[in-house]
Design a protein around this motif. Structure first.
Motif, PDB file in Angstrom:
ATOM      1  N   LEU A 143       0.653  -1.268  -0.009  1.00 20.41           N
ATOM      2  CA  LEU A 143       0.093   0.022  -0.074  1.00 20.41           C
ATOM      3  C   LEU A 143       0.888   1.294  -0.124  1.00 20.41           C
ATOM      4  O   LEU A 143       0.448   2.207  -0.801  1.00 20.41           O
ATOM      5  N   ILE A 144       1.935   1.381   0.997  1.00 15.83           N
ATOM      6  CA  ILE A 144       2.922   2.340   1.052  1.00 15.83           C
ATOM      7  C   ILE A 144       3.543   2.699  -0.444  1.00 15.83           C
ATOM      8  O   ILE A 144       3.570   3.648  -0.951  1.00 15.83           O
ATOM      9  N   SER A 186      -3.617   9.758  -1.345  1.00 16.15           N
ATOM     10  CA  SER A 186      -2.630   9.714  -0.387  1.00 16.15           C
ATOM     11  C   SER A 186      -2.978   9.243   0.785  1.00 16.15           C
ATOM     12  O   SER A 186      -1.952   8.667   1.496  1.00 16.15           O
ATOM     13  N   ASP A 187      -4.375   8.898   1.223  1.00 18.54           N
ATOM     14  CA  ASP A 187      -4.691   8.419   2.374  1.00 18.54           C
ATOM     15  C   ASP A 187      -4.411   7.053   2.383  1.00 18.54           C
ATOM     16  O   ASP A 187      -4.322   6.469   3.764  1.00 18.54           O
ATOM     17  N   VAL A 188      -4.126   6.298   1.489  1.00 12.18           N
ATOM     18  CA  VAL A 188      -3.869   4.918   1.157  1.00 12.18           C
ATOM     19  C   VAL A 188      -2.573   4.610   2.040  1.00 12.18           C
ATOM     20  O   VAL A 188      -2.355   3.380   2.937  1.00 12.18           O
ATOM     21  N   LYS A 189      -1.670   5.405   2.302  1.00  8.20           N
ATOM     22  CA  LYS A 189      -0.192   5.364   2.799  1.00  8.20           C
ATOM     23  C   LYS A 189      -0.537   5.400   4.473  1.00  8.20           C
ATOM     24  O   LYS A 189       0.032   4.542   5.083  1.00  8.20           O
ATOM     25  N   TYR A 190      -1.746   6.100   4.832  1.00 11.89           N
ATOM     26  CA  TYR A 190      -1.904   5.734   6.412  1.00 11.89           C
ATOM     27  C   TYR A 190      -2.470   4.212   6.839  1.00 11.89           C
ATOM     28  O   TYR A 190      -2.198   3.830   7.727  1.00 11.89           O
ATOM     29  N   LEU A 191      -3.230   3.607   5.687  1.00 12.68           N
ATOM     30  CA  LEU A 191      -3.583   2.125   5.933  1.00 12.68           C
ATOM     31  C   LEU A 191      -2.365   1.561   5.692  1.00 12.68           C
ATOM     32  O   LEU A 191      -2.340   0.634   6.636  1.00 12.68           O
ATOM     33  N   GLY A 192      -1.637   1.748   5.043  1.00 12.62           N
ATOM     34  CA  GLY A 192      -0.371   1.073   4.752  1.00 12.62           C
ATOM     35  C   GLY A 192       0.550   0.924   6.141  1.00 12.62           C
ATOM     36  O   GLY A 192       1.208  -0.046   6.420  1.00 12.62           O
ATOM     37  N   PHE A 193       0.855   2.257   6.607  1.00 15.53           N
ATOM     38  CA  PHE A 193       1.766   2.207   7.763  1.00 15.53           C
ATOM     39  C   PHE A 193       1.133   1.393   8.945  1.00 15.53           C
ATOM     40  O   PHE A 193       1.625   1.099   9.730  1.00 15.53           O
TER      41      PHE A 193
END
Length: 204
Positions: free
Chosen positions: A148-149, A157-164
């Motif tokens: 995801l990151i 860009s919100d996807v990175k928060y889920l990824g982290f």
């Protein structure tokens, strides 16, 4: 005149955003993927109980070939449902807003998503082959988070928060191997549902 220039610049930025990022991703796909994971995780827990196994004792276990096979196919079904819902809601959103689905941005996003997932899948197969089952759940969370990151720059860009969040859960679960299924349900189930609801509200 200045207002017209600002409007033109805003329009140009919007067009550039649409052409460089995959923005047909629907929050509802995350919600239904999460629900699929929740149901699948609970089914796996019941499967362990039916086979007389206490998943949460933290001990290294040797599972029968039949149980491993059933766990594998359960994971495959969950993935199939998640992908199916993702495709359905993505197509639905793209048609609603007259957006193209298969673009250069889509291809780049899928490639960047697929590489970590493919490597992670091979690593999970190796863990199953060597019967190191306690690390499978943490591994799926870690590689999914990395995927995801890695794909974030070609979509919201919100996807990175889920990824982290997935990555952090996976790392923590490495030290609580007897609770891998719990972390897996939280990561793929609850976090997906919360993320999907936020995305649906923000980008509906």
């Amino acid at each position: 005149m200045n207002q017209k220039h600002q409007e033109d610049l805003a329009h140009i930025r919007s067009m550039m955003e649409r052409s460089s990022r995959f923005i047909s991703l629907s929050g509802l796909s995350g919600v239904f993927a999460g629900l699929s994971a929740l149901i699948g995780g609970l089914y796996v827990y019941q499967l362990f109980k039916a086979n007389g196994l206490d998943y949460f004792d933290g001990e290294h276990k040797l599972y029968s070939a039949n149980l491993v096979s059933e766990l594998f196919w359960t994971g495959a079904v969950i993935l199939l449902f998640a992908l199916t819902f993702g495709i359905i809601f993505t197509i639905r959103k793209s048609r609603k807003y007259n957006l193209p689905v298969w673009t250069t941005a889509t291809k780049k996003m899928l490639f960047n998503l697929a590489v970590p997932l493919f490597v992670g899948g091979i690593f999970c197969l190796a863990l199953l082959y060597h019967q190191i089952y306690v690390l499978v759940a943490p591994t799926t969370l870690i590689f999914y988070g990395l995927a995801l990151i890695n794909a974030e720059k070609y979509t919201f860009s919100d996807v990175k928060y889920l990824g982290f969040s997935e990555l952090l859960l996976g790392v923590i679960s490495l030290f609580y191997v007897g609770y891998g299924l719990v972390f897996w349900i939280i990561g793929f189930g609850i976090l997906h549902i919360l993320y999907g609801l936020v995305m649906f509200k923000k980008y509906k």
